[in-house]
Design a protein around this motif. Structure first.
Motif, mmCIF file in Angstrom:
data_model
loop_
_atom_site.group_PDB
_atom_site.id
_atom_site.type_symbol
_atom_site.label_atom_id
_atom_site.label_comp_id
_atom_site.label_asym_id
_atom_site.label_seq_id
_atom_site.Cartn_x
_atom_site.Cartn_y
_atom_site.Cartn_z
ATOM 1 N N VAL A 161 34.950 47.000 38.407
ATOM 2 C CA VAL A 161 35.489 46.430 39.640
ATOM 3 C C VAL A 161 35.869 44.969 39.405
ATOM 4 N N PHE A 162 37.157 44.670 39.577
ATOM 5 C CA PHE A 162 37.664 43.296 39.450
ATOM 6 C C PHE A 162 37.783 42.690 40.848
ATOM 7 N N GLY A 186 39.161 36.550 37.593
ATOM 8 C CA GLY A 186 38.222 37.429 36.916
ATOM 9 C C GLY A 186 38.903 38.382 35.960
ATOM 10 N N VAL A 187 40.096 38.842 36.337
ATOM 11 C CA VAL A 187 40.888 39.703 35.450
ATOM 12 C C VAL A 187 41.221 38.959 34.166
ATOM 13 N N PHE A 228 37.500 51.692 26.897
ATOM 14 C CA PHE A 228 37.969 50.866 28.016
ATOM 15 C C PHE A 228 39.190 51.495 28.691
ATOM 16 N N SER A 229 40.056 52.082 27.895
ATOM 17 C CA SER A 229 41.275 52.682 28.450
ATOM 18 C C SER A 229 40.967 53.881 29.349
ATOM 19 N N ASN A 230 39.755 54.442 29.203
ATOM 20 C CA ASN A 230 39.364 55.584 30.035
ATOM 21 C C ASN A 230 38.536 55.183 31.249
ATOM 22 N N ALA A 231 38.164 53.916 31.312
ATOM 23 C CA ALA A 231 37.374 53.446 32.455
ATOM 24 C C ALA A 231 38.232 53.454 33.719
ATOM 25 N N LYS A 232 37.591 53.647 34.856
ATOM 26 C CA LYS A 232 38.288 53.668 36.140
ATOM 27 C C LYS A 232 38.242 52.261 36.742
ATOM 28 N N LEU A 233 39.409 51.623 36.811
ATOM 29 C CA LEU A 233 39.495 50.220 37.203
ATOM 30 C C LEU A 233 39.818 50.085 38.689
ATOM 31 N N ILE A 234 39.021 49.273 39.370
ATOM 32 C CA ILE A 234 39.159 49.087 40.810
ATOM 33 C C ILE A 234 39.488 47.624 41.102
ATOM 34 N N ALA A 235 40.448 47.421 41.990
ATOM 35 C CA ALA A 235 40.839 46.073 42.410
ATOM 36 C C ALA A 235 40.338 45.809 43.821
ATOM 37 N N ILE A 236 39.776 44.620 44.023
ATOM 38 C CA ILE A 236 39.421 44.198 45.367
ATOM 39 C C ILE A 236 40.652 43.515 45.973
ATOM 40 N N GLY A 237 41.411 44.269 46.749
ATOM 41 C CA GLY A 237 42.563 43.722 47.454
ATOM 42 C C GLY A 237 43.847 43.647 46.648
ATOM 43 N N PRO A 238 44.968 43.414 47.330
ATOM 44 C CA PRO A 238 46.294 43.450 46.705
ATOM 45 C C PRO A 238 46.568 42.298 45.746
ATOM 46 N N VAL A 239 45.954 41.145 45.962
ATOM 47 C CA VAL A 239 46.190 40.011 45.057
ATOM 48 C C VAL A 239 45.611 40.312 43.679
ATOM 49 N N THR A 240 44.401 40.848 43.658
ATOM 50 C CA THR A 240 43.785 41.238 42.385
ATOM 51 C C THR A 240 44.558 42.396 41.758
ATOM 52 N N ASN A 251 47.738 42.934 41.919
ATOM 53 C CA ASN A 251 48.946 42.401 41.285
ATOM 54 C C ASN A 251 48.636 41.782 39.933
ATOM 55 N N ALA A 252 47.510 41.105 39.834
ATOM 56 C CA ALA A 252 47.111 40.521 38.553
ATOM 57 C C ALA A 252 46.858 41.611 37.520
ATOM 58 N N MET A 253 46.257 42.709 37.936
ATOM 59 C CA MET A 253 45.986 43.823 37.023
ATOM 60 C C MET A 253 47.283 44.499 36.601
ATOM 61 N N LEU A 254 48.215 44.627 37.531
ATOM 62 C CA LEU A 254 49.511 45.212 37.185
ATOM 63 C C LEU A 254 50.266 44.321 36.204
ATOM 64 N N ASP A 255 50.142 43.011 36.375
ATOM 65 C CA ASP A 255 50.769 42.071 35.438
ATOM 66 C C ASP A 255 50.243 42.275 34.020
ATOM 67 N N GLU A 256 48.988 42.703 33.936
ATOM 68 C CA GLU A 256 48.361 42.932 32.631
ATOM 69 C C GLU A 256 48.538 44.375 32.164
ATOM 70 N N LYS A 257 49.379 45.135 32.899
ATOM 71 C CA LYS A 257 49.705 46.522 32.518
ATOM 72 C C LYS A 257 48.473 47.434 32.521
#
Length: 254
Positions: free
Chosen positions: A192-193, A198-199, A212-224, A226-232
């Motif tokens: 959970v990011f 933090g990302v 790590f590529s198989n872990a289920k990644l969770i974002a707290i809110g849309p701003v986080t 977007n940061a995760m999407l920026d990091e692909k």
């Protein structure tokens, strides 16, 4: 992969305080590990104190994070009755965690606990815009965006900011991630990011961990998010609100 386990990548919590995310997840049978991604350096506390003592100059106060509440508490620690003068004003928070912190530490019942971000809070504040003839006091951190100021400014609502803390990457994050992942050898099933910072600060240490590529990644809110999407990154889910229950619901739905 550490099944039914959750890694929380959060900012530092108050010393001695229980973490509500950790408590709820553990009570539902998950193993929980927490890594501090950010630490906080408080500043301008005397300046903030002066503003709090001059409550007649403001329509109310806006708390955008629990750290803002903590800064107010530092400013009034020897004079807690100062907040009595703010009780009848237009006071606001972003999110439930900040609402609870403000209520517990200052006694203020603020509006906005359902707001998950600054844009949503602006809409709530503007419902009372005709009553906001004086500025809102806005203690904030160094990473704030201008969303709230811009959205309120469009409607003629003034907000007076004061920098009360700086967010600093945790210099010990590599060691903490190493401990949480068994010397970088095993990753939790859910990660959970909680913030863009933090990302960025944790990712370089997480990417090389097996599974790590198989872990289920969770974002707290849309701003986080977007940061995760920026990091692909592949995102398992995004919480609608920054609450422990929202995180648990996402995990249980998966």
């Amino acid at each position: 992969m550490l099944k039914k386990s959750v890694l929380l990548l959060k900012s530092q919590k108050d010393e001695g305080a229980n973490d509500k995310y950790e408590d709820l997840l553990k009570s539902n049978g998950f193993k929980v590990c927490q890594v501090k991604t950010l630490i906080f350096d408080f500043k301008n506390i005397d300046w903030l104190k002066d503003k709090l003592l001059n409550s007649e100059k403001y329509a109310g106060i806006v708390f955008s994070s629990p750290r803002c509440v903590q800064a107010v508490c530092l400013a009034i620690e020897d004079n807690r009755e100062v907040m009595d003068n703010w009780q009848a004003k237009y006071n606001y928070v972003v999110g439930e965690a900040t609402y609870s912190e403000a209520l517990e530490k200052t006694g203020l019942r603020c509006k906005g606990k359902e707001a998950g971000n600054a844009a949503n809070l602006a809409k709530i504040i503007l419902q009372c815009k005709d009553q906001l003839e004086k500025p809102l006091l806005f203690p904030h951190g160094n990473l704030k965006t201008d969303t709230l100021k811009n959205e309120l400014g469009k409607e003629g609502v003034d907000i007076e900011g004061v920098l009360v803390y700086e967010t600093i990457p945790n210099p010990g994050i590599e060691a903490e991630i190493k401990r949480a992942t068994n010397d970088f050898s095993n990753i939790q099933e859910y990660i959970v990011f909680f913030s863009p910072s933090g990302v960025y600060s944790s990712l370089k240490f997480l990417k090389d961990i097996k599974d790590f590529s198989n872990a289920k990644l969770i974002a707290i809110g849309p701003v986080t998010e977007n940061a995760m999407l920026d990091e692909k990154l592949n995102i398992f889910g995004v919480t609608k609100n920054p609450t422990p229950q929202d995180v648990l619901d996402l995990i249980l739905q998966g």
